[in-house]
Enzyme design. Structure first.
Site, PDB file in Angstrom:
ATOM      1  CB  ALA A 258      13.673  10.371  -2.953  1.00  0.00           C
TER       2      ALA A 258
ATOM      3  N   GLY B 153       7.652   6.035   5.211  1.00  0.00           N
ATOM      4  CA  GLY B 153       6.523   5.314   5.575  1.00  0.00           C
ATOM      5  C   GLY B 153       6.324   5.391   7.096  1.00  0.00           C
ATOM      6  CD  GLU B 154       9.891   2.903   9.857  1.00  0.00           C
ATOM      7  OE1 GLU B 154       9.874   2.100  10.579  1.00  0.00           O
ATOM      8  OE2 GLU B 154      10.779   3.602   9.471  1.00  0.00           O
TER       9      GLU B 154
ATOM     10  N   GLY C 139       0.869  -1.365  -0.117  1.00  0.00           N
ATOM     11  CA  GLY C 139      -0.024  -0.075   0.113  1.00  0.00           C
ATOM     12  C   GLY C 139       0.836   1.445  -0.077  1.00  0.00           C
ATOM     13  CD  GLN C 140       5.078  -0.181   0.289  1.00  0.00           C
ATOM     14  OE1 GLN C 140       4.085  -0.588   0.143  1.00  0.00           O
ATOM     15  NE2 GLN C 140       6.406  -0.889   0.310  1.00  0.00           N
ATOM     16  N   GLY C 141       2.946   2.043  -1.987  1.00  0.00           N
ATOM     17  CA  GLY C 141       3.325   2.544  -3.554  1.00  0.00           C
ATOM     18  C   GLY C 141       4.711   2.204  -3.744  1.00  0.00           C
ATOM     19  CB  SER C 142       7.304  -0.134  -2.960  1.00  0.00           C
ATOM     20  OG  SER C 142       6.473  -1.247  -3.212  1.00  0.00           O
TER      21      SER C 142
ATOM     22  CB  SER D  17      11.351   4.230   6.124  1.00  0.00           C
ATOM     23  OG  SER D  17      10.301   4.571   7.042  1.00  0.00           O
ATOM     24  NE  ARG D  18      16.385  -2.589   3.792  1.00  0.00           N
ATOM     25  CZ  ARG D  18      16.455  -3.174   2.668  1.00  0.00           C
ATOM     26  NH1 ARG D  18      15.362  -3.652   1.979  1.00  0.00           N
ATOM     27  NH2 ARG D  18      17.561  -3.055   1.844  1.00  0.00           N
TER      28      ARG D  18
END
Lengths: 153, 753
Positions: free
Chosen positions: B711, B715-716, B491-494, B532-533
């Site tokens: 960038a 995420g966190e 869901g994070q859009g990776s 968030s890596r």
């Protein structure tokens, strides 16, 4: 123990062999390969399993499958072309993981059928039975308003 | 859906591309493991422990086995015939696939009932009976330090991490990691300080609550195994399952489609080892889908206690800080020891403090295991140090924002570990949060029974290191592009971000690129989608792979004597005489890292820093203690956003999730370790009616020079400042200081009386 039921599913006349304990989500998944309504909390509290039965949103995880005998059932898969609500959800980015999205889409359709021009408060209350753990809530509110504008054309 | 033209001069990075899979998600057609049914598949339902700590005297499965339609009931005895040492875990090999000899928390898996009909399996699972000899249990993380109740007789570090080696074979302890950092001389500096302040804070145990509950399916042959799983770490699942079976990794295939929310719940081994061995035993595909209730017994967020002590000089500078943190890891270590260290070293906060002492302890208790949850321990730490910072500022009569500015850690200055800060826009984030709140302007403090207040907090995080990401980018003969990576999109859009990065290199529209989902037979190694890596590590790997593909395309052009602007299909047509062939670029990214020395110090602790700040305005009802968050602003340094819209929704979503952990959510245990609210009816997560009336989510202008196109992860970050900002605002409104989460109306009302 199974019995045959007949109903209309997304506009088509269908039948299924249903056991008395099977819920509507199971009937849709096991018999028709429709996975848009999905069980999450199992208590009718999250809205992931939303299905429209005779035009009313129900929690498919609590609704017994055999009760839809003779009913008109609509799921998120019903329309071949995405409608204004689905377009608005895409444009507003109103989801992340997408697991809750079908439920929100169906409830938004029902909301806009009843209230074509809802304000923030009406949207929040009407959709408060649907949960989104990714918390795309601000975007969902935006999408509902966008869908209302699109519907007015 | 129609796809955009492949070739483009439009920049792909910095564009708010809608998620590539948008249409699949709004039409209910996205693939989740949840949907998967295989021919001949059995469903497993888990029978769980009803005691918090006990020796298993007897398991009686006869009644369950007798139910018509039950295929078989499996206990650890059956598991051990396939895997003699069935213990797994990323830091400790401490967790059995099913309980062996002992149970260590209420809800621990003890047996599995298999049946072709899931209802039959569930019904029969209620008929399994177990007898236990109950043992003394320990639940509190501070008590666990000295408790006579010992959760694990012998500690079994996995051997992966050098700082855990000294625990090998250790007995009579619940400590699974003790991290100590000493920089300068904190005790002596404390004595010289003008004022010393000490406070103690606590956070509660909460749960990730992904709406797609954990689910895994395994299918097997004599010599191969395929696991379809909602996992954030397919590469780890492959290597860990292969290790357990003593198989080479290439015989274990792990596939991950879309994930219905992860937040850290779906990392390492959860159901995968269990379904794998069940499939090997039965020679049939086996699926286990947890119920929402069962998720509470699988992985949670660490409860914690934090004692923080600061020495402040006459000029309002913090000169010394001591931090003691106890992390409640529950019955199995999971990734807790890494949280204890890798987040533990940021416990003094984003401040420039010369003398620092940190003691951070991972503890075993008899509660459901705890692991990573959106922030990897950081929200627990920020909660404490930013509440403390506010209390100190107010005690000194200094404006809380001004007090922070006076002490802020600036680029070029060493953090507690000694690592010099680079590309960490801490001051910008604090300034922007303050300006969004209009901190300098007069504030309406409310009247009568409704009092208003505002608060601010800023936190930071070091990205976990060292970790590696690998990627492949193929350019096909028709000019299209396929990217292969094991980052999982939950869901994070990776997928979208990786397509944008590859598209930027290759001058192709992101929408035209296909990102292949994790399949360990196809997609190369990646450490995991966590902390968030991914945007930084996998983003760099995808960029390198795309650049490698581009280099090969340009080589072909010159070999074939084609002009530099020749379209890609022309190259392949000339080379192969028809539309055939492809070019594959590879990229591998592993940032440099230096392990901490005996004092916990290193000059290279992390590849990048994340910075998040929040400001809150609240109304408190003095008659009921009820808090209403009327405004929440979240500001972050995410470097230069690849997809500004997705960045904003990530910040907003993370902040609202943390709002739940601040005001609503708490796992409530009784005196015997039984969870009392394992359902969404009693454990309330934020809904539409719980979000603040006004929200702003912003990324400051910043650049992560080592990141792909400037960038870094996001995420966190939105979680960091939310809890203390609200607690500080509550104090500002009614003078009540809450030091234990969640901030309930009851806890505030108690102090208002």
């Amino acid at each position: 123990m199974r019995r045959e039921i007949h109903f209309r599913l997304n506009g088509e006349a269908v039948s299924a062999q249903v056991a008395p304990h099977e819920n509507l989500v199971e009937v849709l998944q096991e018999n028709f390969g429709l996975y848009g309504a999905r069980e999450s909390c199992g208590q009718g509290l999250c809205g992931c399993c939303t299905v429209l039965v005779n035009g009313r949103a129900v929690s498919g995880c609590l609704y017994l499958g055999c009760l839809v005998d003779g009913a008109e059932i609509l799921t998120v898969e019903n329309n071949p072309e995405p409608d204004a609500v689905q377009q608005a959800f895409v444009e507003a980015g109103a989801f992340q993981c997408g697991f809750c999205t079908p439920g929100f889409v169906l409830m938004t359709r029902q909301l806009l059928d009843e209230h074509p021009d809802p304000d923030d408060d009406a949207i929040k209350h009407y959709l408060s039975g649907n949960l989104c753990r990714c918390a795309a809530y601000p975007e969902i509110i935006e999408a509902v308003k966008l869908a209302a504008r699109k519907r007015k054309g | 859906m129609k796809r955009a033209a492949q070739s483009t001069e439009t920049p792909q990075v910095g564009r708010s591309v809608p998620r590539l899979e948008s249409w699949l998600k709004v039409t209910g057609r996205a693939e989740y493991v949840h949907n998967l049914r295989l021919p001949g598949m059995l469903y497993g339902k888990i029978f769980r422990s009803s005691v918090a700590h006990g020796r298993i005297k007897r398991i009686d499965a006869s009644a369950a086995q007798a139910v018509a339609g039950v295929y078989r009931v499996i206990t650890s005895k059956d598991i051990c015939e396939v895997i003699p040492e069935p213990y797994y875990g990323p830091a400790f090999h401490d967790q059995p696939i099913l309980a062996i000899d002992k149970v260590r928390y209420v809800g621990e898996p003890v047996a599995v009932v298999l049946a072709a009909d899931p209802h039959v399996a569930e019904e029969a699972s209620h008929l399994v009976a177990a007898e236990y000899e109950e043992l003394p249990a320990v639940y509190d993380e501070v008590e666990a330090m000295s408790s006579k109740a010992i959760v694990h007789e012998t500690l079994k570090p996995a051997g992966t991490f050098p700082d855990l080696k000294h625990f090998k074979g250790r007995t009579n302890t619940n400590i699974a990691l003790d991290f100590h950092l000493r920089r300068g001389a904190a005790a002596a500096a404390m004595k010289r300080a003008e004022r010393v302040f000490e406070h103690r804070f606590r956070t509660q145990q909460v749960m990730h609550t992904p709406l797609e509950p954990l689910v895994s399916v395994a299918e097997s042959t004599e010599s191969s195994l395929t696991i379809h799983t909602a996992s954030q770490s397919p590469s780890f699942v492959r290597s860990e399952v292969a290790r357990l079976l003593g198989w080479p990794e290439n015989r274990v295939r792990v596939r991950v489609p879309f994930i219905g929310g992860g937040f850290g719940a779906k990392l390492y081994i959860k159901l995968e080892a269990l379904v794998a061995v069940l499939s090997l035993i039965t020679r049939r595909p086996v699926k286990i889908s947890l119920s929402m209730e069962e998720q509470f017994f699988t992985l949670t967020k660490h409860a914690s206690t934090f004692r923080i002590r600061s020495g402040v000089a006459a000029d309002g500078r913090v000169v010394a800080r001591e931090c003691e943190v106890w992390w409640n890891g529950g019955a199995y270590a999971d990734i807790g020891p890494r949280i204890t260290q890798k987040s533990g070293f940021t416990a003094p906060g984003p401040y420039d403090i010369e003398h620092v002492a940190i003691d951070s302890y991972a503890l075993y208790t008899n509660l459901p295991p705890a692991g990573a949850l959106r922030g990897f321990g950081i929200p627990q730490l920020v909660w404490a140090y930013e509440s403390h910072t506010d209390m100190v500022a107010r005690e000194l009569g200094i404006d809380p924002v001004e007090f922070r500015r006076r002490n802020l850690l600036r680029d070029g200055r060493p953090q507690a570990t000694g690592t010099v800060m680079r590309d960490a826009a801490i001051e910008k984030v604090l300034d922007r949060a303050a300006s969004l709140l209009e901190w300098e302007k007069p504030f309406d403090r409310g009247t009568g029974t409704i009092r208003k207040g505002r608060g601010i907090a800023v936190g930071f995080k070091a990205c976990v290191s060292p970790t590696a990401s690998l990627a492949m980018v193929a350019v096909n003969a028709d000019g299209g592009c396929t990217a292969y990576c094991s980052t999982t999109d939950m869901g994070q859009g990776s997928d979208t971000a990786m397509a944008q990065i590859a598209g930027e290199v290759l001058n192709m529209a992101a929408e035209s690129i296909t990102v292949v989902h994790s399949d360990t037979d196809v997609t190369p190694y990646d450490m995991a989608t966590l902390g968030s890596r991914s945007l930084f590590h996998m983003g760099n790997a995808v960029k390198l792979a795309a650049e490698d593909a581009l280099k090969k395309i340009n080589q072909l052009k010159s070999e074939l004597q084609l002009p530099p602007d020749a379209p890609i299909p022309d190259i392949f047509r000339k080379k192969y005489g028809m539309q055939a062939g492809s070019v594959v670029g590879a990229g591998s990214y592993i940032p440099s890292y230096k392990s901490p020395d005996a004092n916990g110090l290193t000059d290279n602790a992390t590849p990048f820093w994340m910075v998040g700040g929040s400001g809150a305005e609240v109304e408190v009802d003095t008659e009921t203690g009820r808090v209403r968050v009327t405004r929440l602003v979240n500001v972050a340094d995410v470097g230069t956003p690849i997809n500004p819209r997705i960045v904003e929704t990530q910040l907003s979503g993370a902040a609202i999730m943390q709002l739940g952990f601040t005001l609503l959510e708490k796992m409530e245990f009784d005196a015997r370790g039984q969870l009392r609210n394992a359902s969404l009816a009693e454990y309330k997560i934020p809904g539409l009616l719980d979000i603040p009336e006004s929200m702003a989510n912003e990324a400051v202008v910043a650049e992560q020079k080592t990141g792909p196109y400037g960038a870094k992860g996001v995420g966190e970050t939105g979680t960091f400042g939310v809890s203390p900002a609200i607690a500080n605002a509550v104090h500002d409104a009614v003078g009540v200081r809450i030091t234990s989460l969640p901030l309930t109306a009851e806890s505030i009302w108690e102090k208002l009386k």
